[in-house]
Enzyme design. Structure first.
Site, PDB file in Angstrom:
ATOM      1  N   ALA A  61       0.937  -1.033   0.032  1.00 44.05           N
ATOM      2  CA  ALA A  61       0.069  -0.019  -0.126  1.00 44.05           C
ATOM      3  C   ALA A  61       1.114   1.526   0.131  1.00 44.05           C
ATOM      4  O   ALA A  61       2.076   0.937   0.605  1.00 44.05           O
ATOM      5  CB  ALA A  61      -0.988   0.307   1.280  1.00 44.05           C
ATOM      6  N   TYR A 100      -5.819  -5.768   3.393  1.00 38.12           N
ATOM      7  CA  TYR A 100      -5.738  -5.166   4.681  1.00 38.12           C
ATOM      8  C   TYR A 100      -6.152  -3.307   4.850  1.00 38.12           C
ATOM      9  O   TYR A 100      -5.350  -2.673   3.817  1.00 38.12           O
ATOM     10  CB  TYR A 100      -4.227  -4.735   4.845  1.00 38.12           C
ATOM     11  CG  TYR A 100      -3.516  -6.356   5.564  1.00 38.12           C
ATOM     12  CD1 TYR A 100      -4.005  -7.075   6.652  1.00 38.12           C
ATOM     13  CD2 TYR A 100      -2.943  -6.843   4.674  1.00 38.12           C
ATOM     14  CE1 TYR A 100      -3.814  -7.794   6.654  1.00 38.12           C
ATOM     15  CE2 TYR A 100      -2.669  -8.415   4.585  1.00 38.12           C
ATOM     16  CZ  TYR A 100      -2.547  -8.740   6.716  1.00 38.12           C
ATOM     17  OH  TYR A 100      -2.584 -10.344   6.775  1.00 38.12           O
ATOM     18  N   ASP A 103      -8.125   2.393  10.577  1.00 43.30           N
ATOM     19  CA  ASP A 103      -9.103   2.744  11.102  1.00 43.30           C
ATOM     20  C   ASP A 103      -9.121   4.418  10.390  1.00 43.30           C
ATOM     21  O   ASP A 103     -10.122   4.631  10.733  1.00 43.30           O
ATOM     22  CB  ASP A 103      -8.197   2.961  11.869  1.00 43.30           C
ATOM     23  CG  ASP A 103      -6.351   3.347  12.651  1.00 43.30           C
ATOM     24  OD1 ASP A 103      -6.053   3.121  11.538  1.00 43.30           O
ATOM     25  OD2 ASP A 103      -5.649   3.776  13.274  1.00 43.30           O
ATOM     26  N   TYR A 126      -5.200   9.622   1.927  1.00 46.52           N
ATOM     27  CA  TYR A 126      -4.789   8.100   2.492  1.00 46.52           C
ATOM     28  C   TYR A 126      -5.960   7.525   2.676  1.00 46.52           C
ATOM     29  O   TYR A 126      -6.177   6.330   2.444  1.00 46.52           O
ATOM     30  CB  TYR A 126      -3.663   8.125   3.449  1.00 46.52           C
ATOM     31  CG  TYR A 126      -2.981   6.648   3.736  1.00 46.52           C
ATOM     32  CD1 TYR A 126      -2.408   5.931   3.266  1.00 46.52           C
ATOM     33  CD2 TYR A 126      -4.279   6.512   5.156  1.00 46.52           C
ATOM     34  CE1 TYR A 126      -2.524   4.804   3.883  1.00 46.52           C
ATOM     35  CE2 TYR A 126      -3.943   5.395   5.493  1.00 46.52           C
ATOM     36  CZ  TYR A 126      -3.291   4.841   5.177  1.00 46.52           C
ATOM     37  OH  TYR A 126      -3.107   2.729   6.082  1.00 46.52           O
ATOM     38  N   LYS A 130      -7.871   4.493   0.909  1.00 46.29           N
ATOM     39  CA  LYS A 130      -7.946   3.214   1.286  1.00 46.29           C
ATOM     40  C   LYS A 130      -9.592   2.898   0.969  1.00 46.29           C
ATOM     41  O   LYS A 130     -10.239   1.554   0.892  1.00 46.29           O
ATOM     42  CB  LYS A 130      -7.953   2.979   2.665  1.00 46.29           C
ATOM     43  CG  LYS A 130      -5.913   2.796   3.029  1.00 46.29           C
ATOM     44  CD  LYS A 130      -5.019   1.985   2.044  1.00 46.29           C
ATOM     45  CE  LYS A 130      -5.125   1.590   2.995  1.00 46.29           C
ATOM     46  NZ  LYS A 130      -4.653  -0.739   2.123  1.00 46.29           N
TER      47      LYS A 130
HETATM   48  N1  LIG Z   1       1.557   0.711   9.474  1.00 46.00           N
HETATM   49  C1  LIG Z   1      -0.021   1.956   9.505  1.00 46.00           C
HETATM   50  O1  LIG Z   1       0.039   1.797  11.268  1.00 46.00           O
HETATM   51  C2  LIG Z   1      -1.359   0.849   9.355  1.00 46.00           C
HETATM   52  C3  LIG Z   1      -2.536   1.381  10.056  1.00 46.00           C
HETATM   53  C4  LIG Z   1      -3.458   0.696   9.408  1.00 46.00           C
HETATM   54  C5  LIG Z   1      -3.410  -0.254   8.926  1.00 46.00           C
HETATM   55  N2  LIG Z   1      -2.273  -0.163   7.447  1.00 46.00           N
HETATM   56  C6  LIG Z   1      -2.692  -1.351   6.097  1.00 46.00           C
HETATM   57  O2  LIG Z   1      -2.061  -2.395   6.352  1.00 46.00           O
HETATM   58  C7  LIG Z   1      -1.563  -2.955   5.494  1.00 46.00           C
HETATM   59  C8  LIG Z   1       0.180  -2.503   5.628  1.00 46.00           C
HETATM   60  O3  LIG Z   1       1.177  -1.946   6.567  1.00 46.00           O
HETATM   61  P1  LIG Z   1       2.261  -1.564   6.296  1.00 46.00           P
HETATM   62  O4  LIG Z   1       2.384  -0.898   7.754  1.00 46.00           O
HETATM   63  O5  LIG Z   1       3.051  -3.614   6.901  1.00 46.00           O
HETATM   64  O6  LIG Z   1       3.046  -0.616   5.428  1.00 46.00           O
HETATM   65  P2  LIG Z   1       4.721  -0.537   5.435  1.00 46.00           P
HETATM   66  O7  LIG Z   1       5.315  -1.649   6.495  1.00 46.00           O
HETATM   67  O8  LIG Z   1       4.678   1.010   4.967  1.00 46.00           O
HETATM   68  O9  LIG Z   1       4.933  -1.442   3.615  1.00 46.00           O
HETATM   69  C9  LIG Z   1       4.362  -0.890   2.599  1.00 46.00           C
HETATM   70  C10 LIG Z   1       4.734  -2.167   2.006  1.00 46.00           C
HETATM   71  O10 LIG Z   1       3.987  -1.731   0.274  1.00 46.00           O
HETATM   72  C11 LIG Z   1       4.705  -2.121  -0.495  1.00 46.00           C
HETATM   73  N3  LIG Z   1       4.424  -0.488  -1.617  1.00 46.00           N
HETATM   74  C12 LIG Z   1       4.377   0.956  -1.311  1.00 46.00           C
HETATM   75  N4  LIG Z   1       4.177   0.893  -2.724  1.00 46.00           N
HETATM   76  C13 LIG Z   1       4.145   0.105  -3.599  1.00 46.00           C
HETATM   77  C14 LIG Z   1       4.023  -0.115  -5.488  1.00 46.00           C
HETATM   78  N5  LIG Z   1       3.345   0.750  -5.598  1.00 46.00           N
HETATM   79  N6  LIG Z   1       3.842  -1.427  -5.324  1.00 46.00           N
HETATM   80  C15 LIG Z   1       3.961  -2.413  -4.984  1.00 46.00           C
HETATM   81  N7  LIG Z   1       4.540  -2.211  -3.368  1.00 46.00           N
HETATM   82  C16 LIG Z   1       4.306  -1.009  -3.059  1.00 46.00           C
HETATM   83  C17 LIG Z   1       6.050  -1.230   0.112  1.00 46.00           C
HETATM   84  O11 LIG Z   1       7.093  -1.384  -0.479  1.00 46.00           O
HETATM   85  P3  LIG Z   1       8.469  -0.087  -0.597  1.00 46.00           P
HETATM   86  O12 LIG Z   1       9.316  -1.216   0.498  1.00 46.00           O
HETATM   87  O13 LIG Z   1       9.276  -0.667  -2.056  1.00 46.00           O
HETATM   88  O14 LIG Z   1       8.411   0.946  -0.434  1.00 46.00           O
HETATM   89  C18 LIG Z   1       5.848  -2.271   1.419  1.00 46.00           C
HETATM   90  O15 LIG Z   1       6.244  -3.059   1.188  1.00 46.00           O
HETATM   91  C19 LIG Z   1      -1.401  -1.227   4.861  1.00 46.00           C
HETATM   92  O16 LIG Z   1      -2.321  -1.340   3.360  1.00 46.00           O
HETATM   93  C20 LIG Z   1      -2.024  -0.140   5.095  1.00 46.00           C
HETATM   94  O17 LIG Z   1      -2.520   0.443   4.873  1.00 46.00           O
HETATM   95  C21 LIG Z   1      -1.302   0.196   8.177  1.00 46.00           C
END
Ligand SMILES: NC(=O)c1ccc[n+]([C@@H]2O[C@H](COP(=O)([O-])OP(=O)(O)OC[C@H]3O[C@@H](n4cnc5c(N)ncnc54)[C@H](OP(=O)(O)O)[C@@H]3O)[C@@H](O)[C@H]2O)c1
Length: 308
Positions: A61, A100, A103, A126, A130
């Site tokens: 994402a 995923y 909130d 953002y 989502k």
């Molecule tokens: N982090 C939070 O607090 C949070 C809260 C609520 C929900 N979520 C949701 O949970 C999910 C996972 O979040 P996370 O925290 O694990 O995220 P994260 O650690 O920021 O990792 C995001 C991943 O998405 C990849 N990505 C970004 N742009 C991309 C693109 N254009 N094509 C392919 N891959 C891409 C990134 O790759 P690179 O390493 O190359 O950048 C990374 O592997 C997401 O859907 C997010 O919206 C997260």
């Protein structure tokens, strides 16, 4: 049961952990952005068509909440268009999409925990992208499970836990926002629960579907604020007195011991954030019998992982 499983976002917090928790369920293909760039939805859809996976776990994402305000088109493509296209491919093959969400689809004005069916109202780009992603998936006709989570962290990757510890090593004073409420959730706990959900769906799979579907909230139990989370991180880190000598950043002493709470107004950011993003997990528990531990226990386990 051996499934063909595709994980996107393999370098991210959840994607990284999913590679471990999903391994017992089948043959895992884990893709980084280099192999499957969601900024190119047709390429992503073509990848899914060629691999024909039973399950796609979309952990990729555009997650940079403030930057999304100035890159709305890219955020929309990655968070909404690409998941919709992946879902359309799975609708043709009968595959399951586990996706995923966040909130931040809510406006934060509800005084108690949000239920899945509560009205959405994102405050920032953002959150809107989502939400658009959720709606595109639902409209595709594919079998899907959307897991909304919050305040995600791990001992690796870009996240609040590591930022707090870095700042606490560099400065003797920390200020953190104390009027945004949520439930800090360890990426590993999310990945472990996801594997159990996927296994349950696979057991119920028949020619008509996967037995379960819809949107579920998946967060740690309990709640706090960013300031409360930061204070607990510092206290837990300090209580792990016996860091081995060779643990690098993890063994380094902290200068800041206390977090000073501030209001959102005192911390200007490009994107507005909800004041309350606590999510009720009742539906997850009644459907799958799953309940994630309290956020303090998850944090303590995560930090112990960094030591050993
Ligand atoms: N982090 C939070 O607090 C949070 C809260 C609520 C929900 N979520 C949701 O949970 C999910 C996972 O979040 P996370 O925290 O694990 O995220 P994260 O650690 O920021 O990792 C995001 C991943 O998405 C990849 N990505 C970004 N742009 C991309 C693109 N254009 N094509 C392919 N891959 C891409 C990134 O790759 P690179 O390493 O190359 O950048 C990374 O592997 C997401 O859907 C997010 O919206 C997260």
């Amino acid at each position: 049961m051996s499934l063909r499983i595709l994980i996107t976002g393999a370098t991210g917090q959840i994607g990284w952990q999913l590679q471990r928790t999903m391994a017992p369920l089948g043959e895992v293909t884990a893709c980084t952005r280099t192999r499957m760039d969601l900024a190119d939805p047709e390429l992503a859809a073509g990848f899914v068509r060629d691999l024909a996976p039973d399950i796609v776990l979309n952990a990729a994402a555009y997650t940079q909440v403030d930057k999304a305000e100035s890159e709305p088109d890219l955020a929309h493509t990655v968070n909404a268009v690409a998941p919709g296209r992946i879902a359309q491919e799975l609708a043709r093959t009968g595959g399951l999409l586990v996706h995923y969400s966040t909130d931040y689809v809510f406006d934060g004005r509800k005084p108690v925990a949000y239920e899945e069916e509560d009205a959405t109202g994102p405050l920032n780009v953002y959150g809107q992208t989502k939400l658009d992603g959720e709606q595109n998936i639902a409209a595709s006709g594919c079998a899907y499970i959307i897991l909304r989570t919050s305040f995600v962290y791990d001992i690796r990757g870009r996240n609040f836990l590591r930022t707090v510890l870095r700042l606490a090593r560099e400065r003797d004073e920390l200020t953190m926002v104390a009027d945004q409420h949520g439930s800090p959730t360890w990426a590993r706990a999310i990945a472990e629960a996801t594997a159990q959900i996927a296994a349950r769906c696979a057991q119920r799979r028949d020619p008509f579907g996967w037995g379960y579907g819809g949107t579920f909230h998946l967060t740690a139990a309990g709640q706090t604020t960013w300031a409360g989370f930061a204070q607990q991180i510092i206290e837990d880190y300090e209580s792990l007195a016996e860091w081995p000598a060779d643990t690098g950043e993890w063994g380094a002493p902290l200068l800041a011991k206390r977090v000073t709470p501030i209001s959102s107004d005192q911390f200007p950011a490009a994107a507005r954030r909800p004041r309350n993003s606590v999510l009720s997990n009742r539906k997850l528990e009644s459907t799958f019998g799953l309940r994630l531990p309290d956020w303090r226990l998850q944090l303590s386990l995560a930090l112990q992982d960094a030591v050993r």
